[in-house]
Write a protein that holds these residues in place. Sequence first.
Motif, mmCIF file in Angstrom:
data_model
loop_
_atom_site.group_PDB
_atom_site.id
_atom_site.type_symbol
_atom_site.label_atom_id
_atom_site.label_comp_id
_atom_site.label_asym_id
_atom_site.label_seq_id
_atom_site.Cartn_x
_atom_site.Cartn_y
_atom_site.Cartn_z
ATOM 1 N N GLN A 1 0.829 -1.207 0.000
ATOM 2 C CA GLN A 1 0.000 0.000 0.000
ATOM 3 C C GLN A 1 0.865 1.260 0.000
ATOM 4 O OE1 GLN A 1 -2.688 -0.400 3.420
ATOM 5 N NE2 GLN A 1 -4.362 -0.812 2.002
ATOM 6 N N GLY A 2 1.941 1.233 0.764
ATOM 7 C CA GLY A 2 2.829 2.390 0.826
ATOM 8 C C GLY A 2 3.503 2.678 -0.498
ATOM 9 N N ILE A 3 3.950 1.629 -1.180
ATOM 10 C CA ILE A 3 4.581 1.806 -2.498
ATOM 11 C C ILE A 3 3.587 2.424 -3.475
ATOM 12 C CG2 ILE A 3 5.547 0.569 -4.482
ATOM 13 C CD1 ILE A 3 6.710 -1.449 -2.462
ATOM 14 N N SER A 4 2.363 1.924 -3.449
ATOM 15 C CA SER A 4 1.327 2.455 -4.344
ATOM 16 C C SER A 4 1.006 3.902 -4.027
ATOM 17 C CB SER A 4 0.063 1.608 -4.219
ATOM 18 O OG SER A 4 -0.994 2.173 -4.972
ATOM 19 N N ALA A 5 0.837 4.226 -2.739
ATOM 20 C CA ALA A 5 0.511 5.607 -2.345
ATOM 21 C C ALA A 5 1.628 6.570 -2.734
ATOM 22 C CB ALA A 5 0.256 5.678 -0.839
ATOM 23 N N GLY A 6 2.877 6.091 -2.656
ATOM 24 C CA GLY A 6 4.001 6.934 -3.031
ATOM 25 C C GLY A 6 4.000 7.325 -4.491
ATOM 26 N N GLY A 7 3.442 6.470 -5.334
ATOM 27 C CA GLY A 7 3.397 6.769 -6.760
ATOM 28 C C GLY A 7 2.129 7.440 -7.233
ATOM 29 N N GLU A 8 1.064 7.272 -6.482
ATOM 30 C CA GLU A 8 -0.253 7.766 -6.905
ATOM 31 C C GLU A 8 -0.334 9.285 -6.962
ATOM 32 O OE1 GLU A 8 -4.389 8.553 -7.452
ATOM 33 O OE2 GLU A 8 -3.185 6.771 -7.920
ATOM 34 N N TRP A 9 0.095 9.942 -5.903
ATOM 35 C CA TRP A 9 -0.216 11.362 -5.751
ATOM 36 C C TRP A 9 0.387 12.208 -6.865
ATOM 37 C CZ3 TRP A 9 2.316 16.017 -4.760
ATOM 38 C CH2 TRP A 9 1.477 17.085 -4.379
ATOM 39 N N GLY A 10 1.663 11.985 -7.174
ATOM 40 C CA GLY A 10 2.309 12.816 -8.192
ATOM 41 C C GLY A 10 1.626 12.729 -9.542
ATOM 42 N N GLY A 11 1.244 11.529 -9.943
ATOM 43 C CA GLY A 11 0.581 11.363 -11.232
ATOM 44 C C GLY A 11 -0.779 12.024 -11.274
ATOM 45 N N ALA A 12 -1.547 11.857 -10.184
ATOM 46 C CA ALA A 12 -2.875 12.461 -10.134
ATOM 47 C C ALA A 12 -2.795 13.975 -10.175
ATOM 48 C CB ALA A 12 -3.604 11.994 -8.872
ATOM 49 N N VAL A 13 -1.840 14.515 -9.431
ATOM 50 C CA VAL A 13 -1.649 15.967 -9.390
ATOM 51 C C VAL A 13 -1.322 16.520 -10.772
ATOM 52 C CG1 VAL A 13 0.036 17.700 -8.660
ATOM 53 C CG2 VAL A 13 -1.041 16.222 -6.973
ATOM 54 N N LEU A 14 -0.387 15.884 -11.460
ATOM 55 C CA LEU A 14 0.035 16.415 -12.754
ATOM 56 C C LEU A 14 -1.032 16.234 -13.821
ATOM 57 C CD1 LEU A 14 3.825 15.518 -12.849
ATOM 58 C CD2 LEU A 14 2.667 17.563 -12.015
ATOM 59 N N MET A 15 -1.793 15.167 -13.758
ATOM 60 C CA MET A 15 -2.892 15.013 -14.708
ATOM 61 C C MET A 15 -3.886 16.168 -14.563
ATOM 62 S SD MET A 15 -2.616 12.414 -16.767
ATOM 63 C CE MET A 15 -4.238 11.870 -17.263
ATOM 64 N N ALA A 16 -4.138 16.577 -13.310
ATOM 65 C CA ALA A 16 -5.103 17.659 -13.070
ATOM 66 C C ALA A 16 -4.520 19.023 -13.419
ATOM 67 C CB ALA A 16 -5.547 17.639 -11.602
ATOM 68 N N VAL A 17 -3.327 19.324 -12.892
ATOM 69 C CA VAL A 17 -2.760 20.663 -13.051
ATOM 70 C C VAL A 17 -2.287 20.915 -14.475
ATOM 71 C CG1 VAL A 17 -0.922 22.220 -12.285
ATOM 72 C CG2 VAL A 17 -2.119 20.795 -10.617
ATOM 73 N N GLU A 18 -1.693 19.929 -15.129
ATOM 74 C CA GLU A 18 -1.178 20.128 -16.484
ATOM 75 C C GLU A 18 -2.278 20.193 -17.530
ATOM 76 O OE1 GLU A 18 3.333 18.288 -15.941
ATOM 77 O OE2 GLU A 18 1.818 17.091 -16.978
ATOM 78 N N HIS A 19 -3.494 19.781 -17.179
ATOM 79 C CA HIS A 19 -4.647 19.958 -18.067
ATOM 80 C C HIS A 19 -5.353 21.294 -17.830
ATOM 81 C CE1 HIS A 19 -4.659 15.580 -19.090
ATOM 82 N NE2 HIS A 19 -5.275 15.999 -20.163
ATOM 83 N N ALA A 20 -5.013 21.971 -16.740
ATOM 84 C CA ALA A 20 -5.802 23.129 -16.300
ATOM 85 C C ALA A 20 -5.432 24.406 -17.044
ATOM 86 C CB ALA A 20 -5.589 23.349 -14.803
ATOM 87 N N PRO A 21 -6.386 25.345 -17.199
ATOM 88 C CA PRO A 21 -6.034 26.693 -17.651
ATOM 89 C C PRO A 21 -5.098 27.337 -16.636
ATOM 90 C CG PRO A 21 -8.419 26.355 -17.682
ATOM 91 C CD PRO A 21 -7.831 25.202 -16.933
ATOM 92 N N ARG A 22 -4.250 28.218 -17.090
ATOM 93 C CA ARG A 22 -3.212 28.783 -16.235
ATOM 94 C C ARG A 22 -3.783 29.413 -14.972
ATOM 95 N NH1 ARG A 22 1.257 32.823 -18.734
ATOM 96 N NH2 ARG A 22 1.456 30.989 -20.087
ATOM 97 N N ARG A 23 -4.898 30.129 -15.088
ATOM 98 C CA ARG A 23 -5.449 30.835 -13.938
ATOM 99 C C ARG A 23 -6.415 29.993 -13.107
ATOM 100 N NH1 ARG A 23 -6.629 36.893 -16.448
ATOM 101 N NH2 ARG A 23 -4.455 37.329 -17.064
ATOM 102 N N LYS A 24 -6.499 28.695 -13.406
ATOM 103 C CA LYS A 24 -7.384 27.825 -12.630
ATOM 104 C C LYS A 24 -6.657 26.583 -12.122
ATOM 105 C CE LYS A 24 -11.703 29.242 -14.860
ATOM 106 N NZ LYS A 24 -12.924 28.783 -15.580
ATOM 107 N N ARG A 25 -5.338 26.664 -12.051
ATOM 108 C CA ARG A 25 -4.577 25.502 -11.602
ATOM 109 C C ARG A 25 -4.870 25.153 -10.151
ATOM 110 N NH1 ARG A 25 1.085 27.633 -13.886
ATOM 111 N NH2 ARG A 25 0.690 27.351 -16.131
ATOM 112 N N GLY A 26 -5.122 26.151 -9.326
ATOM 113 C CA GLY A 26 -5.399 25.890 -7.919
ATOM 114 C C GLY A 26 -6.647 25.057 -7.723
ATOM 115 N N ILE A 27 -7.730 25.444 -8.362
ATOM 116 C CA ILE A 27 -8.984 24.715 -8.191
ATOM 117 C C ILE A 27 -8.938 23.369 -8.900
ATOM 118 C CG2 ILE A 27 -10.113 25.859 -10.151
ATOM 119 C CD1 ILE A 27 -11.761 24.725 -6.841
#
Length: 459
Positions: free
Chosen positions: A135-161
């Motif tokens: 579980q720890g190995i999986s959690a260590g890899g999950e967050w970074g990918g999820a974050v970048l999928m969301a933020v790198e798809h976002a408009p520049r002024r809406k990255r926070g939300i």
Amino acid sequence: MSGQSQAGFTPTGTIATAADRRRVVFATVVGTTVEWYDFFIYATAVGLVFGQLFFAPLGENSALIGFATVGVSFLFRPLGAFLAGHYGDKLGRKTVLMWTLILMGAATALIGLLPTYETIGIMAPVLLVLLRIIQGISAGGEWGGAVLMAVEHAPRRKRGIFGASPQIGVPLGLLLASGVMALMTVIAPGDQFLAWGWRVPFLLSVVLILVGYYVRRKVEESPVFTELAARKEKARMPIAQLFRKHLLLVIIAAFVFAGNNAVGYMTTGGYIQGYATNPEGPIGLERGPVLWAVAGSAVTWLLTTLLAGWLSDRIGRRTTYVIGWVLQLVGVFTLFPLVNTGEIGLLFAGLAILTIGLGFTYGPQAALYAELFPASIRFSGVSISYAIGAIAGGAFAPTIATAIVSATGSTQAVTWYLAGMTVLGLIATLLLRDRSGIPLGPDHEEEQSVSPIYGLAKA
């Protein structure tokens, strides 16, 4: 064209429609909720039943040993972060996210099938710890990918939300884990909960993983990675580059998260649940009401996380964080005085107040981290910073709290420990420049490589 414009163009020049972005947000929320449900259901069970079923024969410190197994998984998060960072920067964010979801779900379901100490002896806690490590190995890899999928798809002024979408997976996972456990205390009360009721939430993971896998398959790869791949500009050894050029940044970013994580793991690590329901402790509340109170506080955490992500797009990540640290400090000093009253309503109030600060120091994190690191090593940067911060912060926070109360007979020192971690997070935040809105695409690697640490010109 680099980054994402307000018109909705991705770095490769294609148009990211509103429907595309909604799909990314939905998939991110569902996937991270499932992941964190799996991760938190273990911590909740440790506080409620694992001490009796797996660790009680090991001696009078069974509760301490149980909470230590919560922390063990954090020691393996960096391994998951290293693997996910390396392959995420080379093969893509989406591929890594699919594998972390499967790995977490399989480990969680197998915990639900494990025989107890009474049945197979010492092999029961050994196998339990091995599955927790997965579980720890999986959690260590999950967050970074999820974050970048969301933020790198976002408009520049809406990255926070947009970045707040993977962040709310934590309170949603806590809400789901606590809610399902609370429901099982009703369906299988008393000895039935110890006999079989606790297993159901773990086995439910199989259904949730299938749902999460289906949703994630429908999402397109991150546009930043797509352009890096098209240009053949992917880093050959992203982790080596990260530590050679950005080691100090990784450490400071890790301390930002550690300040939040240590405090958050009072509930997500199962400590409050175990402390409040311990029949030999000073409070001795029933399991069900405490679990419902934790679930209710997860709702306030979710709402403030979203609010903080939205606010960070307007006043900046750094300012939002500073407000959050002040609010979190207030929550730390009110938590145990309210919990120790033994009144379930005041216990909920203490948790709810705490989650306001937690939301404000968690909501902007995805956008903050993504804007700190250059595109070619970004997955490695955010994943490893997050994993190190988790070890320094939440890994052994429940164990430390348990040991402090055991040694002193009071929660006062626990409050000062949590306050100290909050101040550490504030100091780390103040060391960083606000880079809200910096272009994220590979055309701007030189700009992204300028250190955001005050006093340093280059990373």
